[in-house]
Design an enzyme around this catalytic site. Structure first.
Site, PDB file in Angstrom:
ATOM      1  N   GLY A 188      -1.782   3.022   3.249  1.00  0.00           N
ATOM      2  CA  GLY A 188      -1.993   3.039   4.702  1.00  0.00           C
ATOM      3  C   GLY A 188      -2.785   1.833   5.181  1.00  0.00           C
ATOM      4  N   GLY A 237       1.191   3.464  -2.896  1.00  0.00           N
ATOM      5  CA  GLY A 237       1.165   4.082  -4.224  1.00  0.00           C
ATOM      6  C   GLY A 237       2.518   4.153  -4.904  1.00  0.00           C
ATOM      7  N   ARG A 267      -7.286   1.434 -10.309  1.00  0.00           N
ATOM      8  CA  ARG A 267      -8.337   1.329  -9.289  1.00  0.00           C
ATOM      9  C   ARG A 267      -9.696   1.022  -9.893  1.00  0.00           C
ATOM     10  NH1 ARG A 267      -5.907   6.201  -5.653  1.00  0.00           N
ATOM     11  NH2 ARG A 267      -4.665   4.860  -4.310  1.00  0.00           N
ATOM     12  N   LYS A 275      10.488   9.236   4.786  1.00  0.00           N
ATOM     13  CA  LYS A 275      10.684   9.496   6.211  1.00  0.00           C
ATOM     14  C   LYS A 275      10.557   8.239   7.056  1.00  0.00           C
ATOM     15  CE  LYS A 275       8.685  14.089   6.115  1.00  0.00           C
ATOM     16  NZ  LYS A 275       7.459  14.804   6.427  1.00  0.00           N
TER      17      LYS A 275
END
Ligand code: AMP
Length: 416
Positions: free
Chosen positions: A396, A373, A34, A217
Site C-alpha cells: 500500500g 507482497g 523484512r 480486484k
C-alpha cells in the site's frame, strides 16, 4: 537530518522497523526479508557506538494482547541477525526501565505496538455510525499522543525505517516524530532506498514505461490504475480483475472472480486509457479450472467465453505471449499483483511469463520496480529476485507513493 550524517555514538535510537514477518504455526519465521531489510540501519547505529530500541507491529491484534502475534517469537532471530545481545520488553508502553538499562552496542526489542489501540489511533468497540464515535476518536487521538510520547521518552533520537507502514499516521510511524527536534529524527537507510526507487520511477521516467497491475480486484487498485494512466505508455491489467473487464463487455466468465458493481469502473478505465493514448493490455485467453484448487481439471479458453461451472485462474498461452511482448523493450517497469492464482503451483504460468519478461527487460537496461507482497512472493518463488532492479518492502505504501501522495511517515520527518 540524514542518517549518514548522524553519529549515534553514545546515543539511544528508537527505530520503527517493519518486522511483520510471516510465521508458521510453530512461530518460526518463513520469510525474513523484512528483518534483513532493516539491518543496515540497525547495524549503522550499533557500529557508531549507539544502542537501539527496536519497535514494530506484527499482524493485526486489534489493540489486544495476542501471544500468537508476539514479537518475542522473533527475538532470537533478530539477535542472530544483529550479532549483539537483544533484550525483550514484554510491554512496549512500560519499557522505560529496560530502555534505561540498555548498554551502548546492545539492542532492545519492544513487544508488538498494536497490542495498544493507541498505536493505530482508531477507537475500538465503537462503530463509525455511532453518534459517540467522533468524541471517542478525539479521546483516542489524545491518548495516541501520550503513547507516542512514552515511546519517545525511551530514546535520544528517532529513526523511521518501516516503509511498509509509512502510509499510516500511527503513533510509532509519524506522531512520535513530534517529540524529537529536527536534528534528532531521520529516515532509515531502507526508507531512503525505497524513496529513491519511487523517485526513479516517477521523476525522469525512461520510456517506454510499462506498468503491470494484477491481483484479485479492480476496486482495490482503481486509484493507482487511474493515476498510472496519466504516466505510463502501456498498462497491462491481469489476474482476477480481467473478468470484470470481460463482463463489462458482455463476456461469459463462468464462475470467475468478478465485481459486478464495478463494470462501469472498468469501462471508465478503458475510456481514460484511450483519452490519454495509453495502450491498455488485457488478457485474451485463460487457463480455466472446474474448482478453486491446485488439482482442479483445467482447459484453455477465451477469457470472454468461459463455460458455466469453470473459472479463470491463470493467463492462457496467447495472453502470456501478449504480456511478454508488451513488456519487451520497456525502459521503466512497475509490477504490482500476480497474473493468476500463483499460490497454486499449477496456475503460475501467467505470473512467471510476466516475471521472466521483466527480468529480460531489466537485463536489457530497464529499471524495474516490484512491490506488494504477492508480486514479491512471485519473484521469490521464481528465483528471479536478483534479476530485477528493486523489490519494495511496501505494498500500500508503495502504491500511495507512486500515486504521488505524501506518506505520513516521511512527512513527519521531512515535512512541515
Ligand atoms: P491483491 O491482494 O488484490 O493484490 O490480489 C492478490 C491475489 O489475487 C493473489 O492471492 C492471487 O491468488 C489472486 N488472484 C490472481 N488472479 C486471480 C484469479 N484469476 N482469480 C482469483 N484470484 C486471483
Amino acid at each position: 537530518m540524514t542518517i549518514n550524517e548522524f553519529n549515534f555514538a553514545g546515543k539511544k535510537a528508537i527505530v520503527r522497523v517493519d518486522f511483520n514477518v510471516p510465521l508458521d504455526e510453530n512461530g518460526r519465521i518463513t520469510d525474513d526479508t523484512r528483518i534483513r531489510g532493516a539491518l543496515p540501519t540497525l547495524k549503522k547505529i550499533l557500529a557508531d557506538g549507539g544502542a537501539t530500541i527496536i519497535m514494530s507491529h506484527m499482524g493485526k491484534p486489534k489493540g489486544k494482547v495476542n501471544p500468537k502475534l508476539s514479537l518475542g517469537q522473533i527475538r532470537e532471530a533478530v539477535e542472530k541477525a544483529l550479532g549483539v545481545p537483544v533484550a525483550f520488553a514484554p510491554d512496549c508502553a512500560k519499557a522505560a526501565d529496560a530502555a534505561k538499562a540498555l548498554k551502548m552496542g546492545e539492542a532492545l526489542l519492544l513487544e508488538n505496538l498494536r497490542y495498544y489501540p493507541e498505536e493505530e489511533g482508531k477507537p475500538v468497540g465503537i462503530e463509525k455510525t455511532d453518534p459517540a464515535y467522533d468524541e471517542a476518536k478525539k479521546d483516542m487521538k489524545a491518548s495516541q499522543k501520550e503513547f507516542a510520547k512514552t515511546l519517545a521518552s525511551y530514546a535520544d533520537c528517532y529513526v523511521m525505517d518501516a516503509f511498509g507502514t509509512a502510509h499510516r499516521k500511527h503513533a510509532s510511524t509519524a506522531v512520535i516524530a513530534d517529540y524529537f527536534d529536527a536534528d534528532n529524527k531521520m529516515l532509515g537507510l531502507l526508507m531512503e532506498k525505497e524513496v529513491e526507487a519511487v523517485d526513479n520511477v516517477l521523476s525522469n521516467i525512461k520510456r517506454p514505461f510499462v506498468a503491470i497491475m494484477g491481483g484479485s480486484k479492480v476496486s482495490s487498485k482503481i486509484g493507482i490504475i487511474e493515476n498510472l494512466l496519466g504516466k505510463v505508455d502501456k498498462l497491462i491489467l491481469c489476474g482476477g480483475m480481467t473478468y470484470t473487464f470481460m463482463k463489462a463487455h458482455g463476456g461469459e466468465i463462468g464462475n470467475s472472480i468478478v465485481e459486478l458493481d464495478k463494470l462501469d469502473v472498468a469501462l471508465g478505465v478503458e475510456e481514460l486509457a484511450k483519452k490519454n493514448g495509453v495502450e491498455l493490455v488485457l488478457g485474451e485467453d485463460s487457463v480455466v479450472a472446474d474448482s478453486f484448487s491446485n488439482d482442479a481439471k483445467t482447459q484453455v479458453c477465451p477469457s470472454n467465453a468461459i463455460p458455466a461451472g469453470w473459472e479463470g485462474l491463470d493467463a492462457g498461452p496467447i495472453t502470456r505471449e501478449k504480456f511478454a511482448a508488451a513488456i519487451k523493450g520497456a525502459k521503466t517497469i512497475l509490477w504490482n499483483g500476480p497474473a493468476g492464482v500463483f499460490e497454486f503451483d499449477n496456475f503460475t504460468a501467467g505470473s512467471k511469463a510476466v516475471a521472466d519478461a521483466i527480468a529480460q527487460a531489466t537485463a536489457e537496461g530497464a529499471f524495474s520496480l516490484i512491490g506488494g507482497g504477492d508480486s514479491v512472493a512471485c519473484i521469490n518463488k521464481f528465483g528471479l529476485a536478483d534479476q530485477v532492479s528493486y523489490i519494495s518492502t511496501g505494498g500500500g505504501a508503495l502504491l500511495e507513493a507512486i500515486e504521488g501522495k505524501e506518506l505520513p511517515g516521511i512527512a513527519a520527518i521531512k515535512g512541515k
